[in-house]
Write a protein that holds these residues in place. Structure first.
Motif, mmCIF file in Angstrom:
data_model
loop_
_atom_site.group_PDB
_atom_site.id
_atom_site.type_symbol
_atom_site.label_atom_id
_atom_site.label_comp_id
_atom_site.label_asym_id
_atom_site.label_seq_id
_atom_site.Cartn_x
_atom_site.Cartn_y
_atom_site.Cartn_z
ATOM 1 N N CYS A 24 0.854 -1.192 0.000
ATOM 2 C CA CYS A 24 0.000 0.000 0.000
ATOM 3 C C CYS A 24 0.895 1.249 0.000
ATOM 4 C CB CYS A 24 -0.906 -0.023 1.229
ATOM 5 S SG CYS A 24 -1.772 1.543 1.431
ATOM 6 N N PRO A 25 0.716 2.163 -0.955
ATOM 7 C CA PRO A 25 1.586 3.336 -1.000
ATOM 8 C C PRO A 25 1.320 4.302 0.156
ATOM 9 C CG PRO A 25 -0.092 3.477 -2.686
ATOM 10 C CD PRO A 25 -0.262 2.140 -2.045
ATOM 11 N N GLU A 69 -7.411 3.524 2.520
ATOM 12 C CA GLU A 69 -7.184 4.500 1.437
ATOM 13 C C GLU A 69 -7.451 3.861 0.069
ATOM 14 O OE1 GLU A 69 -6.347 7.676 1.312
ATOM 15 O OE2 GLU A 69 -5.969 8.061 3.437
ATOM 16 N N TRP A 70 -7.786 4.717 -0.880
ATOM 17 C CA TRP A 70 -8.009 4.288 -2.276
ATOM 18 C C TRP A 70 -6.668 3.912 -2.909
ATOM 19 C CZ3 TRP A 70 -10.716 2.321 -5.896
ATOM 20 C CH2 TRP A 70 -10.554 2.645 -7.256
ATOM 21 N N LEU A 71 -6.617 2.770 -3.625
ATOM 22 C CA LEU A 71 -5.347 2.294 -4.178
ATOM 23 C C LEU A 71 -5.155 2.666 -5.645
ATOM 24 C CD1 LEU A 71 -5.289 -1.261 -2.533
ATOM 25 C CD2 LEU A 71 -3.907 0.711 -1.891
ATOM 26 N N GLY A 72 -6.164 3.310 -6.255
ATOM 27 C CA GLY A 72 -6.001 3.759 -7.638
ATOM 28 C C GLY A 72 -5.106 4.986 -7.694
ATOM 29 N N PRO A 85 1.660 8.538 -4.212
ATOM 30 C CA PRO A 85 3.099 8.363 -3.969
ATOM 31 C C PRO A 85 3.725 7.566 -5.117
ATOM 32 C CG PRO A 85 1.787 7.644 -2.090
ATOM 33 C CD PRO A 85 0.832 7.872 -3.212
ATOM 34 N N SER A 86 4.881 8.039 -5.616
ATOM 35 C CA SER A 86 5.461 7.347 -6.774
ATOM 36 C C SER A 86 6.054 6.015 -6.337
ATOM 37 C CB SER A 86 6.536 8.226 -7.407
ATOM 38 O OG SER A 86 7.533 8.444 -6.453
#
Ligand SMILES: [Zn+2]
Ligand SMILES: [Zn+2]
Length: 460
Positions: A175-176, A199-202, A208-209
């Motif tokens: 997860c970013p 949090e949304w993962l799209g 975050p890169s």
């Protein structure tokens, strides 16, 4: 006034109406059955829970667990957490859950959201990953499109798949936002969201890169092929009338050893750069190769995994997958070959090798001499290559026969010599006099020893 005419009214039909059976859970339709992007069972459970406005935890603990009261080694369905990847796989956990869900939703197609159809074909080891992997670009695209469902495709769970085929991006496995790895199914799983930080993962504007380096050209070519061939397997699964039998793997190896190396397992193994005994074990059906190994073999042989397992005869080029990104890759790879590959000259050189009155060479050496990979030569000139290979095998066979004859003659002479010296011609005594002591491994040489002893009346 009397009514002169009595009117007849239609009577009520009091027969019971046949009511179709009701499902305990919603009959939620799975995404993409019969396509390469079919949904996974763990993703389906998340969507089913969402449809009922409950969490996966509630759905499992209040509904499903009571139907599967057993434990799997040290865990049960509710406590498995890190093992939830197995629910998309080929084992009992997947089978039990599919059976219960199919009866509760009255659907008969939920097994296609797992790999249960391939239970007899692929070993469990390194088949599916234990953690979720996803393409944030796909999530975002589905989210922005009004008619698309956000879901978890089964193909993302294959350990061999590391890229998104449509976006040429590495799949995310962390997860970013909270930096955690995500299990395929957790208490608060929702397709497209992290079950821990929610949090949304799209991809979003301030996403975050990724710290991953972009995939190399070779990786894209390899991954495109892997996704194409595994996608074809997933798309075909519902069309197979029953699960495939284990024997077809051994049969496929026998067929390909016959077609590519005229039945010579050692030559076939050399061509694929795999130990000979491994190929032999697969041919005998003693063990099953892991999916990663099958993928590499099929890539080298230029055949899809489905054709490898099910086609009776060799196909030149098999492809049934939607063409989008492949086109680009195939163009670049074949163009490279066409520009560099001088067909006429190579054919002439191969013919020269075949006609030369020299010691025959194996195809590996010929390929090295001509400067092309062996599989390229086999693809362009299969007959010439097979003829060269057959010449070499014939030469090797004849040399072996000659060598054994020579050994037998040496044994005969050694027996006479030892006997005149008054020593018993034992295998050890004779071995010391031979140029190649190991030759007693051949039964013909041992027979020659017995015959020589008989001549001098030392053996009945
Ligand atoms: Zn994508
Ligand atoms: Zn998170």
């Amino acid at each position: 006034m009397l009514a002169s005419v009595l009117e007849t009214y239609e009577s009520w039909d009091l027969r019971k109406v046949a009511i179709p059976s009701r499902s305990r859970l919603y009959q939620l339709e799975p995404v993409g059955i019969g396509t390469p992007l079919v949904e996974s069972l763990t993703g389906y459970i998340s969507r089913l829970a969402e449809a009922h406005c409950v969490t996966p935890k509630a759905l499992i603990s209040r509904e499903l667990v009571s139907f599967i009261p057993k434990t799997y080694k040290t865990t049960n369905l509710f406590e498995m957490r890190s093992l939830t990847g197995a629910l998309n796989g080929i084992g009992t956990m997947a089978l039990d859950l599919v059976t219960v869900l199919e009866s509760l939703t009255l659907r008969s197609d939920l097994r296609f959201l797992t790999l249960l159809t391939w239970t007899n074909i692929f070993p469990q080891r390194r088949l599916l990953r234990a953690r979720r992997a996803w393409c944030p670009y796909c999530y975002e695209e589905w989210y922005s499109s009004k008619d698309k469902v956000i879901y978890e495709p089964l193909i993302w769970f294959f350990e061999a798949v590391t890229l998104c085929h449509w976006h040429n991006q590495s799949l995310y496995q962390q997860c970013p936002h909270c930096k955690r790895e995500l299990p395929p199914l957790a208490s608060y799983s929702r397709p497209g969201y992290c079950p821990y930080c929610l949090e949304w993962l799209g991809v979003t504007a301030n996403y975050p890169s990724s710290d991953k380096t972009p995939p190399s050209k070779e990786e894209i070519i390899w991954q495109t092929w892997v996704i194409k061939t595994l996608g074809e397997l997933l798309a075909t699964t519902p069309r197979l009338s029953k699960p495939l039998k284990r024997e077809i793997v051994a049969q496929a190896f026998c067929r390909y050893v016959e077609q590519f190396a005229e039945g010579n397992t050692a030559a076939f193994a050399r061509m694929l750069e795999i130990p000979k005994n491994k190929v032999w074990m697969w041919q005998m059906g003693k063990v099953l190769p892991e999916l990663n190994v099958i993928l590499k073999i099929c890539f080298t042989l230029q055949v899809s995994v489905l054709d490898f397992l099910t086609q009776e005869t060799l196909k030149e080029n098999s492809s049934q997958f939607p063409a989008m990104p492949q086109k680009q890759v195939r163009d670049s790879s074949t163009k490279k070959l066409e520009v560099k590959f001088d067909g006429d000259r190579t054919q002439q050189l191969l013919e020269n090798v075949l006609q030369a009155n020299e010691q025959p060479l194996p195809m590996t050496a010929v390929a090295k001499r001509l400067g092309y990979p062996k599989r390229v030569l086999y693809r362009h000139f299969p007959e010439l290559c097979r003829a060269i290979s057959a010449e070499y095998l014939k030469y090797m066979k004849e040399s072996r026969i000659k060598r054994i004859e020579q050994c037998c003659e040496e044994v005969k002479q050694a027996v006479r010599q030892v006997h005149t010296e008054g020593i018993y011609p034992s295998e050890a005594a004779i071995s010391r006099l031979l140029a190649k002591p190991g030759c007693f491994r051949d039964k013909k040489v041992r027979a020659a020893l017995r015959a020589a002893r008989r001549e001098i009346c030392l053996e009945p």
